[in-house]
Design a protein around this motif. Structure first.
Motif, short mmCIF file in Angstrom:
data_model
loop_
_atom_site.label_atom_id
_atom_site.label_comp_id
_atom_site.label_asym_id
_atom_site.label_seq_id
_atom_site.Cartn_x
_atom_site.Cartn_y
_atom_site.Cartn_z
N GLU A 118 0.84 -1.21 0.00
CA GLU A 118 0.00 0.00 0.00
C GLU A 118 0.87 1.27 0.00
O GLU A 118 0.63 2.21 -0.76
N HIS A 119 1.91 1.25 0.82
CA HIS A 119 2.75 2.44 0.92
C HIS A 119 3.60 2.66 -0.33
O HIS A 119 3.75 3.80 -0.79
N THR A 120 4.12 1.58 -0.89
CA THR A 120 4.93 1.70 -2.12
C THR A 120 4.07 2.25 -3.25
O THR A 120 4.51 3.16 -3.99
N ILE A 121 2.88 1.72 -3.40
CA ILE A 121 2.03 2.16 -4.50
C ILE A 121 1.62 3.63 -4.31
O ILE A 121 1.61 4.41 -5.26
N ALA A 122 1.35 4.01 -3.06
CA ALA A 122 1.00 5.42 -2.80
C ALA A 122 2.14 6.35 -3.18
O ALA A 122 1.94 7.41 -3.79
N VAL A 123 3.36 5.95 -2.83
CA VAL A 123 4.54 6.79 -3.15
C VAL A 123 4.74 6.84 -4.66
O VAL A 123 5.01 7.91 -5.23
N ALA A 124 4.61 5.70 -5.31
CA ALA A 124 4.80 5.66 -6.78
C ALA A 124 3.79 6.59 -7.45
O ALA A 124 4.13 7.35 -8.36
N LYS A 125 2.55 6.53 -6.96
CA LYS A 125 1.51 7.39 -7.55
C LYS A 125 1.82 8.87 -7.32
O LYS A 125 1.38 9.72 -8.09
N GLY A 127 4.65 9.98 -7.67
CA GLY A 127 5.73 10.28 -8.61
C GLY A 127 7.12 10.28 -8.01
O GLY A 127 8.05 10.86 -8.58
N LYS A 128 7.30 9.64 -6.87
CA LYS A 128 8.62 9.60 -6.22
C LYS A 128 9.21 8.19 -6.30
O LYS A 128 8.48 7.20 -6.27
N HIS A 129 10.55 8.11 -6.37
CA HIS A 129 11.22 6.82 -6.35
C HIS A 129 10.95 6.15 -5.00
O HIS A 129 10.80 6.84 -3.99
N VAL A 130 10.91 4.80 -5.03
CA VAL A 130 10.62 4.07 -3.79
C VAL A 130 11.81 3.19 -3.41
O VAL A 130 12.33 2.45 -4.24
N ILE A 131 12.21 3.30 -2.16
CA ILE A 131 13.11 2.30 -1.57
C ILE A 131 12.22 1.61 -0.55
O ILE A 131 11.55 2.28 0.25
N CYS A 132 12.13 0.28 -0.62
CA CYS A 132 11.22 -0.44 0.28
C CYS A 132 12.00 -1.49 1.05
O CYS A 132 12.85 -2.18 0.49
N GLU A 133 11.68 -1.62 2.31
CA GLU A 133 12.39 -2.60 3.14
C GLU A 133 12.05 -4.03 2.73
O GLU A 133 11.06 -4.29 2.05
N LYS A 134 12.90 -4.94 3.16
CA LYS A 134 12.66 -6.37 2.97
C LYS A 134 11.76 -6.89 4.09
O LYS A 134 11.81 -6.31 5.18
N PRO A 135 10.97 -7.94 3.90
CA PRO A 135 10.61 -8.50 2.62
C PRO A 135 9.80 -7.46 1.86
O PRO A 135 9.05 -6.69 2.48
N MET A 136 9.94 -7.43 0.52
CA MET A 136 9.30 -6.33 -0.22
C MET A 136 7.79 -6.30 0.00
O MET A 136 7.17 -5.24 -0.13
N ALA A 137 7.20 -7.47 0.30
CA ALA A 137 5.75 -7.56 0.52
C ALA A 137 5.49 -8.87 1.24
O ALA A 137 6.42 -9.58 1.59
N ALA A 148 4.70 -3.36 -10.93
CA ALA A 148 3.88 -2.80 -12.02
C ALA A 148 3.54 -1.33 -11.74
O ALA A 148 3.62 -0.48 -12.64
N ALA A 149 3.19 -1.03 -10.49
CA ALA A 149 2.81 0.35 -10.14
C ALA A 149 3.99 1.30 -10.34
O ALA A 149 3.81 2.42 -10.84
N CYS A 150 5.18 0.87 -9.97
CA CYS A 150 6.36 1.74 -10.11
C CYS A 150 6.70 1.91 -11.59
O CYS A 150 7.10 3.01 -12.01
N LYS A 151 6.52 0.85 -12.34
CA LYS A 151 6.78 0.93 -13.79
C LYS A 151 5.81 1.93 -14.44
O LYS A 151 6.22 2.82 -15.19
N THR A 152 4.54 1.79 -14.11
CA THR A 152 3.52 2.69 -14.66
C THR A 152 3.82 4.15 -14.31
O THR A 152 3.66 5.05 -15.13
N ALA A 153 4.27 4.35 -13.07
CA ALA A 153 4.53 5.72 -12.62
C ALA A 153 5.88 6.24 -13.11
O ALA A 153 6.19 7.43 -12.93
#
Ligand code: NAD
Length: 368
Positions: A118-125, A127-137, A148-153
């Motif tokens: 949820e947080h990664t997709i919100a950040v991608a939307k 328009g900012k680069h995302v660094i996400c902790e492990k496990p990625m999800a 996919a969300a980061c690619k689209t954005a």
């Protein structure tokens, strides 16, 4: 090398060109590129975010400039401690507004595992680069949606694999790739610690997505992959539980697992929330070996091979990680060990296969 400079070099005109009027602007462009600092906001101000913030004090290419938190008192404290300006402070509900903030380049998501998607997709939307902790999800399906969300954005998605930038680790990886250990046919990974407070989110399946495997066992999965330099084609796994109250349904306490690789190499690993001093990698080959203990803790990492100890000085992992990530984002630097979303996804496929093997008692095959 920029295309323009490359062209001039090819044409043997570099010296002449530097005397031309645009020489200054060229030099400026290059120094701007070298000096561009990744301006980062941290999302989730818990214990690991604090470690990252402290480490970033000595970064040269990355800077902590913003925070996102649901707790106003924490925001205030962080503002004072790290000099964060009020216009760079957000709550989980106002993340979308980061879109209009030109002073933030990237957001580092350091919240409980189940919130990463949820947080990664919100950040991608936003328009900012995302660094996400492990496990990625908490599932591969979620991981795919994040990619996919980061690619689209049109933004980068990097996973916080700090060991992928650690000097001793990279040295062992390079020696393995160069054949110094001969044919590497066995890896042992031991990853664990005694977990405390039974009411923490790590022991709540809805927030963690699983137990020790999701949290710490994933280091042995990842380590087997980078030290053997191959992707597993099968897994087997066995679970044991000594405290079913603390480690409820869906929270694994201890899992031993094995992985098989296309070359015939095998890995034998342990993931646990019930033993301390369990942070060790061993790589065995036909001509030599490497051993690392501690292998993934905060360091100093100690590593040695059949020909002696490795001597790379300790640098705070998160400092190196953030500087290197800035270079990946701005300079398109290629890391020796990937830290992109696909890399995070590979580990999640394996976590899922291990859970499936525990449940079925069967060997689980993975696509090549
Ligand atoms: P933590 O509990 O110390 O911090 C979590 C933060 O998320 C807190 O600030 C909390 O307030 C916030 N949060 C937001 N919504 C929440 C909710 N619904 N429930 C609970 N907390 C909520 O945890 P941590 O140890 O900082 O771990 C955070 C992430 O960082 C995890 O994904 C973990 O796997 C990862 N991590 C990575 C490393 C590493 O070495 N790469 C080390 C530790 C943790």
């Amino acid at each position: 090398m920029s295309t323009r400079r490359h062209f001039l070099h090819q044409a043997g005109l570099t010296t002449l060109a530097l005397s031309l009027p645009f020489a200054n602007s060229l030099a400026q462009e290059s120094s701007q590129k070298d000096q561009r600092v990744l301006r980062v906001a941290l999302m989730g101000l818990g214990s690991y975010a604090t470690r990252v913030a402290e480490a970033m004090k000595t970064c040269t290419k990355a800077k902590l400039v913003g925070v996102i938190s649901g707790t106003p008192s924490k925001i205030e404290l962080w503002q004072q401690k790290y000099g964060i300006p009020p216009q760079n402070c957000y709550t989980y509900d106002t993340v979308a507004e980061i879109k209009n903030n030109k002073d933030i380049d990237a957001v580092y998501v350091i919240t409980p595992n189940a919130l990463h998607k949820e947080h990664t997709i919100a950040v991608a939307k936003a328009g900012k680069h995302v660094i996400c902790e492990k496990p990625m999800a908490i599932s591969s399906q979620e991981g795919k949606e994040m990619i996919a969300a980061c690619k689209t954005a049109g933004v980068r998605l990097l996973i916080g694999y700090r060991m992928h930038f650690e000097a001793n680790t990279l040295d062992v990886v390079k020696r393995q790739r160069a054949g110094e250990f001969g044919k590497t046919l066995f890896f042992q990974g031991l990853s664990g610690f005694v977990i405390g407070n039974p009411s923490q989110w790590r022991l709540n399946k809805a927030l963690s997505g699983g137990g020790a495997m999701m949290d710490i066992g994933i280091y042995s999965i990842n380590g087997a992959r980078y030290l053997l330099g191959e992707e597993p084609i099968w897994v087997t796994a066995q679970e044991s539980k000594t405290d079913p109250v603390k480690f409820g349904e869906g929270i694994d306490e201890t899992i031993t697992f094995q992985m098989g690789f296309p070359s015939g190499a095998t890995a034998s690993c342990l993931s646990t929330y019930s033993l301390n001093y369990l942070d060790k990698f061993f790589l065995s080959g036909t001509k030599g070996f490497a051993e690392m203990q501690p292998s993934t803790g905060y360091g100093p990492i100690k590593a040695w091979t059949h020909s002696g100890p490795l001597q790379h000085p300790h640098v705070t992992h998160q400092t190196t990680q953030m500087d290197e990530m800035a270079a990946l984002i701005f300079d398109d630097k290629q890391p020796l060990l990937p830290v992109d979303g696909e890399e995070g996804l590979k580990d999640l496929y394996l976590v899922e296969a291990i859970y499936q093997a525990v449940k079925s008692g069967q060997k689980v095959s993975l696509p090549r």
